[in-house]
Design a protein around this motif. Structure first.
Motif, PDB file in Angstrom:
ATOM      1  N   GLY A   1       0.814  -1.211   0.000  1.00  0.00           N
ATOM      2  CA  GLY A   1       0.000   0.000   0.000  1.00  0.00           C
ATOM      3  C   GLY A   1       0.843   1.254   0.000  1.00  0.00           C
ATOM      4  N   MET A   2       1.911   1.255   0.779  1.00  0.00           N
ATOM      5  CA  MET A   2       2.777   2.434   0.836  1.00  0.00           C
ATOM      6  C   MET A   2       3.525   2.634  -0.475  1.00  0.00           C
ATOM      7  N   LEU A   3       3.983   1.534  -1.086  1.00  0.00           N
ATOM      8  CA  LEU A   3       4.659   1.661  -2.382  1.00  0.00           C
ATOM      9  C   LEU A   3       3.738   2.297  -3.417  1.00  0.00           C
ATOM     10  N   THR A   4       2.509   1.827  -3.472  1.00  0.00           N
ATOM     11  CA  THR A   4       1.568   2.378  -4.440  1.00  0.00           C
ATOM     12  C   THR A   4       1.272   3.841  -4.147  1.00  0.00           C
ATOM     13  N   ALA A   5       1.079   4.171  -2.870  1.00  0.00           N
ATOM     14  CA  ALA A   5       0.803   5.558  -2.497  1.00  0.00           C
ATOM     15  C   ALA A   5       1.957   6.466  -2.894  1.00  0.00           C
ATOM     16  N   ARG A   6       3.171   6.019  -2.624  1.00  0.00           N
ATOM     17  CA  ARG A   6       4.334   6.837  -2.947  1.00  0.00           C
ATOM     18  C   ARG A   6       4.487   7.011  -4.453  1.00  0.00           C
ATOM     19  N   LYS A   7       4.249   5.952  -5.204  1.00  0.00           N
ATOM     20  CA  LYS A   7       4.365   6.043  -6.657  1.00  0.00           C
ATOM     21  C   LYS A   7       3.335   7.022  -7.229  1.00  0.00           C
ATOM     22  N   ILE A   8       2.113   6.963  -6.716  1.00  0.00           N
ATOM     23  CA  ILE A   8       1.099   7.916  -7.170  1.00  0.00           C
ATOM     24  C   ILE A   8       1.573   9.335  -6.909  1.00  0.00           C
ATOM     25  N   GLY A   9       2.098   9.570  -5.705  1.00  0.00           N
ATOM     26  CA  GLY A   9       2.598  10.899  -5.375  1.00  0.00           C
ATOM     27  C   GLY A   9       3.731  11.336  -6.288  1.00  0.00           C
ATOM     28  N   MET A  10       4.657  10.420  -6.550  1.00  0.00           N
ATOM     29  CA  MET A  10       5.819  10.767  -7.369  1.00  0.00           C
ATOM     30  C   MET A  10       5.421  11.173  -8.778  1.00  0.00           C
ATOM     31  N   THR A  11       4.339  10.592  -9.313  1.00  0.00           N
ATOM     32  CA  THR A  11       3.928  10.965 -10.673  1.00  0.00           C
ATOM     33  C   THR A  11       3.398  12.396 -10.723  1.00  0.00           C
ATOM     34  N   THR A  12       3.036  12.966  -9.565  1.00  0.00           N
ATOM     35  CA  THR A  12       2.563  14.358  -9.530  1.00  0.00           C
ATOM     36  C   THR A  12       3.664  15.329  -9.134  1.00  0.00           C
ATOM     37  N   TYR A  13       4.769  14.828  -8.590  1.00  0.00           N
ATOM     38  CA  TYR A  13       5.839  15.719  -8.140  1.00  0.00           C
ATOM     39  C   TYR A  13       6.680  16.239  -9.304  1.00  0.00           C
ATOM     40  N   ARG A  14       6.704  15.507 -10.398  1.00  0.00           N
ATOM     41  CA  ARG A  14       7.443  15.925 -11.591  1.00  0.00           C
ATOM     42  C   ARG A  14       6.456  16.154 -12.733  1.00  0.00           C
ATOM     43  N   SER A  15       6.930  16.618 -13.852  1.00  0.00           N
ATOM     44  CA  SER A  15       6.040  16.942 -14.967  1.00  0.00           C
ATOM     45  C   SER A  15       6.115  15.882 -16.063  1.00  0.00           C
ATOM     46  N   ALA A  16       5.045  15.811 -16.873  1.00  0.00           N
ATOM     47  CA  ALA A  16       5.032  14.886 -18.008  1.00  0.00           C
ATOM     48  C   ALA A  16       6.165  15.207 -18.980  1.00  0.00           C
ATOM     49  N   ARG A  17       6.497  16.480 -19.080  1.00  0.00           N
ATOM     50  CA  ARG A  17       7.577  16.907 -19.978  1.00  0.00           C
ATOM     51  C   ARG A  17       8.906  16.313 -19.527  1.00  0.00           C
ATOM     52  N   GLU A  18       9.118  16.298 -18.203  1.00  0.00           N
ATOM     53  CA  GLU A  18      10.374  15.719 -17.712  1.00  0.00           C
ATOM     54  C   GLU A  18      10.398  14.206 -17.911  1.00  0.00           C
ATOM     55  N   TRP A  19       9.275  13.541 -17.621  1.00  0.00           N
ATOM     56  CA  TRP A  19       9.238  12.092 -17.830  1.00  0.00           C
ATOM     57  C   TRP A  19       9.606  11.749 -19.275  1.00  0.00           C
ATOM     58  N   GLU A  20       9.057  12.509 -20.222  1.00  0.00           N
ATOM     59  CA  GLU A  20       9.334  12.218 -21.627  1.00  0.00           C
ATOM     60  C   GLU A  20      10.801  12.446 -21.952  1.00  0.00           C
ATOM     61  N   ARG A  21      11.354  13.546 -21.429  1.00  0.00           N
ATOM     62  CA  ARG A  21      12.757  13.851 -21.710  1.00  0.00           C
ATOM     63  C   ARG A  21      13.685  12.815 -21.092  1.00  0.00           C
ATOM     64  N   ARG A  22      13.405  12.396 -19.869  1.00  0.00           N
ATOM     65  CA  ARG A  22      14.306  11.486 -19.154  1.00  0.00           C
ATOM     66  C   ARG A  22      14.180  10.045 -19.609  1.00  0.00           C
ATOM     67  N   PHE A  23      12.957   9.605 -19.871  1.00  0.00           N
ATOM     68  CA  PHE A  23      12.744   8.181 -20.081  1.00  0.00           C
ATOM     69  C   PHE A  23      12.259   7.820 -21.483  1.00  0.00           C
ATOM     70  N   GLY A  24      11.532   8.729 -22.133  1.00  0.00           N
ATOM     71  CA  GLY A  24      10.965   8.371 -23.422  1.00  0.00           C
ATOM     72  C   GLY A  24      10.224   7.046 -23.323  1.00  0.00           C
ATOM     73  N   ARG A  25      10.496   6.174 -24.268  1.00  0.00           N
ATOM     74  CA  ARG A  25       9.894   4.826 -24.238  1.00  0.00           C
ATOM     75  C   ARG A  25      10.946   3.756 -23.961  1.00  0.00           C
ATOM     76  N   GLU A  26      11.992   4.169 -23.277  1.00  0.00           N
ATOM     77  CA  GLU A  26      13.077   3.233 -22.959  1.00  0.00           C
ATOM     78  C   GLU A  26      12.567   2.070 -22.114  1.00  0.00           C
ATOM     79  N   ARG A  27      13.050   0.895 -22.446  1.00  0.00           N
ATOM     80  CA  ARG A  27      12.717  -0.306 -21.682  1.00  0.00           C
ATOM     81  C   ARG A  27      13.922  -0.756 -20.876  1.00  0.00           C
ATOM     82  N   SER A  28      13.662  -1.225 -19.663  1.00  0.00           N
ATOM     83  CA  SER A  28      14.749  -1.685 -18.794  1.00  0.00           C
ATOM     84  C   SER A  28      14.655  -3.176 -18.510  1.00  0.00           C
ATOM     85  N   GLY A  29      13.709  -3.857 -19.128  1.00  0.00           N
ATOM     86  CA  GLY A  29      13.563  -5.294 -18.921  1.00  0.00           C
ATOM     87  C   GLY A  29      12.214  -5.750 -19.409  1.00  0.00           C
TER      88      GLY A  29
END
Length: 368
Positions: A214-242
């Motif tokens: 429950g805490m992991l999910t709560a924290r992840k939800i929060g983290m998606t609002t702490y940064r911007s969609a623009r940053e997510w796209e710049r940092r990660f794009g559609r890169e796969r890690s596994g």
């Protein structure tokens, strides 16, 4: 219950024996955890109070007593924007937190058991009152400045409203005078994730059965609002890690990022504190002071100078909320500088984008 994580340099201020809470209930023998940085002047006119967001502890920066980097290491210290060669900084862990201040994980002196959900309903105003008591406990009657970021900005506004002679100036960073429906909805989902974990057990969880999912999910939800969609796209794009270890398991780099950072957080924080602190943000509305008029409530705050900063990519506390704070303080007679900074880093830009946030803070403090 969870063992409190208290940094080595943390000290404690006792609150009044009977500390009344805004929404009812009383704490007995409560305390606030704090750290100090820099030295007070002979007249005590260089004191800055730093109020934090939801999760930080009092260890904002490294010090001789604790050389570990603090959560705002880039902003606070000798020669840094909040220059501790000039300012005596007090940083408090919010009342209701779990890093030394009295909160749901603390023992109720009446029962000898942890409060858990018997902890009184917590408001931002209670956090502000506890911080003001801490300042006075340390022997200071007036602050040169109160600095608040995110939830700490809310706490700072409440402090200015309830203790009008305590601070001469204010730095408001990515803050708000009340929560908007979007941020309330996000925090509601975070609380639902925690409460839905069977290991949470209606707040009675055991240390060996911590509600991690429950805490992991709560924290992840929060983290998606702490940064911007623009940053997510710049940092990660559609890169796969596994390819993922299970059906529908993590595959994209952004998923692994969220999981890694959430796991660093969860067992260091009490789930019940998370519930109480997040709900206090939902409840906060400075406009309650003036029959719902936020503008009038802000205009009543008495500060000589203020710096209000936000960023256009903040979706949790949108820029128009910082503009509202600036306009309200200006209407009350304060000399206000409002800055709309360009940063891809969203709400957490004040933690991660020192190049944008550091210079205006340093410049403002130099004028006091």
């Amino acid at each position: 219950m969870m063992h409190e994580f208290i940094p080595p340099a943390t000290r404690f201020a006792r609150l009044p024996e009977r500390f009344a809470m805004k929404r009812g209930g009383v704490l007995h023998g409560a305390r606030v955890a704090y750290e100090t940085f820099g030295r007070p002047s002979a007249t005590g006119d260089n004191v800055v109070l730093l109020l934090t967001g939801l999760s930080p502890d009092a260890h904002a920066a490294s010090s001789p007593e604790d050389p570990a980097p603090g959560w705002w290491e880039s902003m606070l210290g000798p020669g840094k924007p909040i220059d501790t060669d000039q300012w005596h900084v007090i940083c408090v862990n919010s009342l209701g937190g779990c890093q030394g201040s009295t909160g749901p994980a603390s023992r109720d002196p009446a029962t000898g058991q942890p409060y858990r959900l018997s902890f009184p309903e917590l408001s931002i105003e209670d956090i502000a009152d506890a911080a003001a008591n801490t300042v006075r406990h340390l022997g200071f009657e007036q602050l040169a400045c109160v600095v608040g970021a995110s939830m700490g900005g809310m706490s700072a506004l409440a402090l200015l409203a309830r203790h009008p002679e305590l601070a001469r100036s204010h730095v408001s960073i990515s803050a708000a005078a009340h929560s908007l429906p979007y941020s309330i909805a996000i925090r509601s989902l975070q609380r639902e994730a925690i409460r839905s974990d069977p290991l949470w057990n209606d707040g009675q969880y055991l240390p060996e059965r911590y509600p991690e999912r429950g805490m992991l999910t709560a924290r992840k939800i929060g983290m998606t609002t702490y940064r911007s969609a623009r940053e997510w796209e710049r940092r990660f794009g559609r890169e796969r890690s596994g390819a993922g270890d299970a059906a529908f398991g993590p595959e994209f780099a952004v998923e692994f990022y969220l999981d890694h950072h959430a796991r660093r957080f969860v067992r260091r924080f009490d789930p019940n504190s998370y519930l109480y602190l997040s709900r206090s943000m939902d409840w906060f509305d400075l406009g309650e002071l003036c029959d719902g008029s936020t503008a009038e409530a802000l205009a009543r705050l008495r500060v000589d100078q203020a710096l209000v900063i936000g960023t256009e990519t903040d979706i949790l506390f949108p820029l128009h909320q910082q503009r509202q704070i600036a306009d309200g303080l200006r209407a009350g007679g304060a000399d206000v500088e409002f800055l709309a900074l360009e940063s891809d880093l969203g709400h957490d830009a004040f933690l991660a984008d020192l190049e944008s946030f550091g210079p205006p803070v340093a410049k403002f403090l130099s004028t006091l």
